[in-house]
Every structure is written in structure tokens, then in C-alpha cells.
Design a protein around this motif. Sequence first.
Motif, PDB file in Angstrom:
ATOM      1  N   VAL A  50       0.840  -1.203   0.000  1.00 27.38           N
ATOM      2  CA  VAL A  50       0.000   0.000   0.000  1.00 27.38           C
ATOM      3  C   VAL A  50       0.874   1.251   0.000  1.00 27.38           C
ATOM      4  N   VAL A  51       1.938   1.234   0.810  1.00 24.60           N
ATOM      5  CA  VAL A  51       2.865   2.375   0.851  1.00 24.60           C
ATOM      6  C   VAL A  51       3.499   2.597  -0.519  1.00 24.60           C
ATOM      7  N   LEU A  52       3.943   1.517  -1.145  1.00 21.18           N
ATOM      8  CA  LEU A  52       4.567   1.631  -2.463  1.00 21.18           C
ATOM      9  C   LEU A  52       3.581   2.141  -3.500  1.00 21.18           C
ATOM     10  N   PHE A  53       2.333   1.704  -3.419  1.00 28.53           N
ATOM     11  CA  PHE A  53       1.303   2.173  -4.356  1.00 28.53           C
ATOM     12  C   PHE A  53       1.068   3.674  -4.191  1.00 28.53           C
ATOM     13  N   LEU A  54       0.952   4.128  -2.952  1.00 21.89           N
ATOM     14  CA  LEU A  54       0.719   5.549  -2.703  1.00 21.89           C
ATOM     15  C   LEU A  54       1.917   6.395  -3.145  1.00 21.89           C
ATOM     16  N   ARG A  55       3.115   5.868  -2.960  1.00 20.67           N
ATOM     17  CA  ARG A  55       4.310   6.625  -3.331  1.00 20.67           C
ATOM     18  C   ARG A  55       4.518   6.671  -4.843  1.00 20.67           C
ATOM     19  N   ALA A  65       2.552   8.732   3.020  1.00 18.82           N
ATOM     20  CA  ALA A  65       2.087   7.420   2.554  1.00 18.82           C
ATOM     21  C   ALA A  65       2.014   6.438   3.715  1.00 18.82           C
ATOM     22  N   VAL A  66       3.001   6.482   4.604  1.00 15.88           N
ATOM     23  CA  VAL A  66       2.999   5.588   5.765  1.00 15.88           C
ATOM     24  C   VAL A  66       1.844   5.924   6.697  1.00 15.88           C
ATOM     25  N   ILE A  67       1.615   7.216   6.955  1.00 18.53           N
ATOM     26  CA  ILE A  67       0.510   7.625   7.834  1.00 18.53           C
ATOM     27  C   ILE A  67      -0.826   7.191   7.242  1.00 18.53           C
ATOM     28  N   ALA A  68      -1.000   7.403   5.932  1.00 16.54           N
ATOM     29  CA  ALA A  68      -2.250   7.000   5.279  1.00 16.54           C
ATOM     30  C   ALA A  68      -2.447   5.490   5.357  1.00 16.54           C
ATOM     31  N   THR A  69      -1.364   4.734   5.187  1.00 20.70           N
ATOM     32  CA  THR A  69      -1.451   3.274   5.276  1.00 20.70           C
ATOM     33  C   THR A  69      -1.817   2.827   6.683  1.00 20.70           C
ATOM     34  N   MET A  70      -1.190   3.449   7.689  1.00 24.36           N
ATOM     35  CA  MET A  70      -1.495   3.103   9.076  1.00 24.36           C
ATOM     36  C   MET A  70      -2.954   3.403   9.408  1.00 24.36           C
ATOM     37  N   ILE A  71      -3.449   4.562   8.943  1.00 25.09           N
ATOM     38  CA  ILE A  71      -4.855   4.914   9.180  1.00 25.09           C
ATOM     39  C   ILE A  71      -5.773   3.915   8.487  1.00 25.09           C
ATOM     40  N   PHE A  72      -5.405   3.525   7.266  1.00 22.31           N
ATOM     41  CA  PHE A  72      -6.206   2.559   6.508  1.00 22.31           C
ATOM     42  C   PHE A  72      -6.278   1.214   7.229  1.00 22.31           C
ATOM     43  N   MET A  73      -5.110   0.719   7.680  1.00 17.98           N
ATOM     44  CA  MET A  73      -5.079  -0.576   8.355  1.00 17.98           C
ATOM     45  C   MET A  73      -5.753  -0.508   9.723  1.00 17.98           C
ATOM     46  N   GLY A  75      -8.187   1.499  10.410  1.00 14.69           N
ATOM     47  CA  GLY A  75      -9.621   1.563  10.099  1.00 14.69           C
ATOM     48  C   GLY A  75     -10.202   0.184   9.836  1.00 14.69           C
ATOM     49  N   ILE A  76      -9.419  -0.665   9.134  1.00 19.96           N
ATOM     50  CA  ILE A  76      -9.877  -2.040   8.899  1.00 19.96           C
ATOM     51  C   ILE A  76     -10.025  -2.781  10.222  1.00 19.96           C
ATOM     52  N   PHE A  77      -9.044  -2.606  11.115  1.00 23.20           N
ATOM     53  CA  PHE A  77      -9.089  -3.262  12.423  1.00 23.20           C
ATOM     54  C   PHE A  77     -10.301  -2.798  13.233  1.00 23.20           C
ATOM     55  N   MET A  78     -10.538  -1.486  13.256  1.00 23.63           N
ATOM     56  CA  MET A  78     -11.687  -0.956  13.993  1.00 23.63           C
ATOM     57  C   MET A  78     -13.003  -1.402  13.348  1.00 23.63           C
ATOM     58  N   GLY A  79     -12.997  -1.493  12.025  1.00 29.64           N
ATOM     59  CA  GLY A  79     -14.204  -1.973  11.339  1.00 29.64           C
ATOM     60  C   GLY A  79     -14.524  -3.418  11.697  1.00 29.64           C
ATOM     61  N   ILE A  80     -13.467  -4.238  11.816  1.00 30.97           N
ATOM     62  CA  ILE A  80     -13.674  -5.631  12.225  1.00 30.97           C
ATOM     63  C   ILE A  80     -14.251  -5.691  13.636  1.00 30.97           C
ATOM     64  N   LEU A  81     -13.695  -4.873  14.541  1.00 28.87           N
ATOM     65  CA  LEU A  81     -14.241  -4.836  15.908  1.00 28.87           C
ATOM     66  C   LEU A  81     -15.684  -4.355  15.905  1.00 28.87           C
ATOM     67  N   ALA A  82     -15.981  -3.389  15.026  1.00 29.01           N
ATOM     68  CA  ALA A  82     -17.342  -2.845  14.980  1.00 29.01           C
ATOM     69  C   ALA A  82     -18.357  -3.887  14.530  1.00 29.01           C
ATOM     70  N   LEU A  83     -17.885  -4.901  13.785  1.00 20.57           N
ATOM     71  CA  LEU A  83     -18.804  -5.959  13.366  1.00 20.57           C
ATOM     72  C   LEU A  83     -19.425  -6.673  14.567  1.00 20.57           C
ATOM     73  N   PHE A  84     -18.663  -6.740  15.671  1.00 20.72           N
ATOM     74  CA  PHE A  84     -19.133  -7.478  16.831  1.00 20.72           C
ATOM     75  C   PHE A  84     -20.017  -6.636  17.752  1.00 20.72           C
ATOM     76  N   VAL A  85     -20.058  -5.310  17.514  1.00 20.27           N
ATOM     77  CA  VAL A  85     -20.868  -4.444  18.378  1.00 20.27           C
ATOM     78  C   VAL A  85     -22.348  -4.803  18.302  1.00 20.27           C
ATOM     79  N   PRO A  86     -22.939  -4.965  17.085  1.00 21.55           N
ATOM     80  CA  PRO A  86     -24.362  -5.345  17.048  1.00 21.55           C
ATOM     81  C   PRO A  86     -24.646  -6.664  17.754  1.00 21.55           C
ATOM     82  N   LEU A  87     -23.726  -7.639  17.592  1.00 20.30           N
ATOM     83  CA  LEU A  87     -23.932  -8.938  18.238  1.00 20.30           C
ATOM     84  C   LEU A  87     -23.895  -8.787  19.757  1.00 20.30           C
TER      85      LEU A  87
END
Length: 366
Positions: A50-55, A65-73, A75-87
Motif C-alpha cells: 500500500v505504501v509503495l502504491f501511494l508513493r 504514505a505511511v501515515i495514510a497506510t497506518m490509518i487505513f489498516m 480503520g480495517i481493524f476498527m471496522g472488524i471490531l465494529a462488526l461485533f458491536v451489534p452482536l
Amino acid sequence: MTSKTIANGILRAVAIIVGVVLLGYFLYKIQSVITYLAIASVIALLGRPVVLFLRRKLKFPNTLAVIATMIFMLGIFMGILALFVPLISEQSKNLSLLDIEALKGDINKLYFQILEYFGASSGNVERLVEESHLEESFLKGLDLGFIPNFLNSFMNVLSNFSIGLFSVLFISFFFLKDSKLFQNGMLTFVPDDKESNLVKSIDKINGLLSRYFAGILLQLFILFVIYTIALLIVGVENAIVIAFLCALFNIIPYIGPIIGGVIMVTLTMTSFLGADFSTVILPKAMYVLIGLTIGQLVDNFFSQPFIFSTSVKSHPLEIFLVIIIAGLLFGVVGMVVAVPGYTAIKVILKEFLAEYSFVKKLTKNL
């Protein structure tokens, strides 16, 4: 051979053994730091494309590019956790509105239906429990003092998780920002004439493990799709969350699929608590079990051979033995890290000990 030579040899051997023991003890004491480094390395391997693609494609500066990648990853982690909130929210709501008497009736009804289906009688079961003094043993062993201990342990786990998460993110940022950081650190411990071998080893390991972890993600996605379809067919609530959770257990070799399967079948049966066992609960559990079987067949005969042969260049039988040995020595954690660790060892052996015939045979596919 003189006595002095023998004495020097013994002292040298003792010094080596003591050094190895001290090194092992030191590594044991800093195992949490090693874990943070290992997780950060995996994140860096996954985030590097992802970093190489952005660069290269979007012309981002390296740091941005590194900051954007970290935020992206993240966000994916938080999104996965959010899946369990409704349950979790739904289960909490169900508990707050729970009719205890109705629940007892449903469980009692399910209990008698299972006994009737398998041809057992409640009298035999009750007599067996009475003869084994199970209830008496349980009451004697019950210590309500575990409650404050549990709360303290929970707070400790939460605190350690927060520290670990911050440490992993901090290390991952610098691993992504400077791809040579880890390599330069390792070079300080290697003689000058072996530096080129180490650089080749690290580059080869990065390439192999990048493909390996990408293959693992593909493997989990295939299982997630199969499990989701199976759960949706039988009408289980929160099918996507349950399928994701059970697919995630597949990271643990051999044991994980069993745990995930038990959880999926159990949640399926409890989702229809109160319905008839023989006409509703059992058929739906069997459909889910068929879906589990299909998922594992696809995984064992397609996903895993593809990952092992194309990414880490190892035979499935070879990987099976490595995972079993690592599990016996280091438990579940050993099983999870067995394949990446074994791959790294093979690459290092090929670069530093290529003159030995055993190493040539072991690493001929690399």
C-alpha cells in the motif's frame, strides 16, 4: 593432546552452554517485546504494498504514505471490531429482557427432546449425576472469591492490550517508514563478510512471507464466504459476524477449525432454542455442519496446498510436521508462528550454510 588443551576445550564448551542458557533466559524475559516486533513486522509486510502504491502511483511523500497506510489498516481493524458491536449489543439487550422462567422451560424442553431423540431416559441421567456426586463436587469447588480476581485480571489484560497496541503501532510506523530499519539493526550483529548474505536473506524472507500472509488472507476470505452462505441458508442471526469469527480461528492450525466449528454449531442450535429438536434444531445444525465440511475440504485440498507451494515453497507434509513439532514445544503460539519461522530459518540456512548437502536438499525449492 595435552591436559591443557582438554581443559580449554571443556571451558569453551561450558562457556558456550552458559551463553546459550543466558541468551534463552534473556529472550524469555523480553518475550512480549519480541511479540510486538513480530506483529509489527507482519503489519509492515502487509502494509508495504500500500505504501509503495501511494508513493509510486499517487506520488505521496514517504511519511504521508505511511501515515495514510497506518490509518487505513487501523480503520480495517476498527471496522472488524465494529462488526461485533451489534452482536454484543443484541445479546446484552436479550439478557436485560430475558424471561428466566421461559428460558428454563426452553432448555428443559430441549433437554428432554435430546434424550428422547437418542433413546435415553431422564431417570438414567439423573441417577448417573447423583451417583457421581457431581452437584456436591461443584458446590464444594465453587468459590465466589474468583469474582474480584477476575475483575483484576480483566483490568490487567485491558491495560496490557492498550500498551501492546500502542507499541505495535509505534514500531509498525517506523518499519513502514524505513524499510531498511530492521535490516540495519541486524547488520550490527553480523561480520562484514556476511552482510551481503544477510541482506539477501532478509529480501527473500520478505518476499516469501508477504506472499504467505496474502495467501492466509485469501484462505480466511474463502472460508468466510462459505460459512456465511451456510449460516444464511439456515437463517441464523448475525451470520456474517459468526462466520467471520469462526473463519478467524482457522489461523490456528488443526485446532482452530475444530474450535470454530463447535462455536458455529453451538450458536446455530441456540439461535433456535425453543423449536422442535428433531425437525428444526438438528436439521439446521446438520446443514451448518455440511457447510463446515465443505469449507474445510476446500481449505485442505485447495487453499493450503496453494499457499504452501507458491508462497513458502514447502511441501504440505513438511509443513504438517513442523506445525506439530512447534505445537508440542511451544503450544498454540508455536503452531501459529511455525510456518513463518520455519521459512525464515530455511532461507538463512541456504544463504549461510549452502555448502552442506542436507541444507541443499532442504532448500532446493527456494
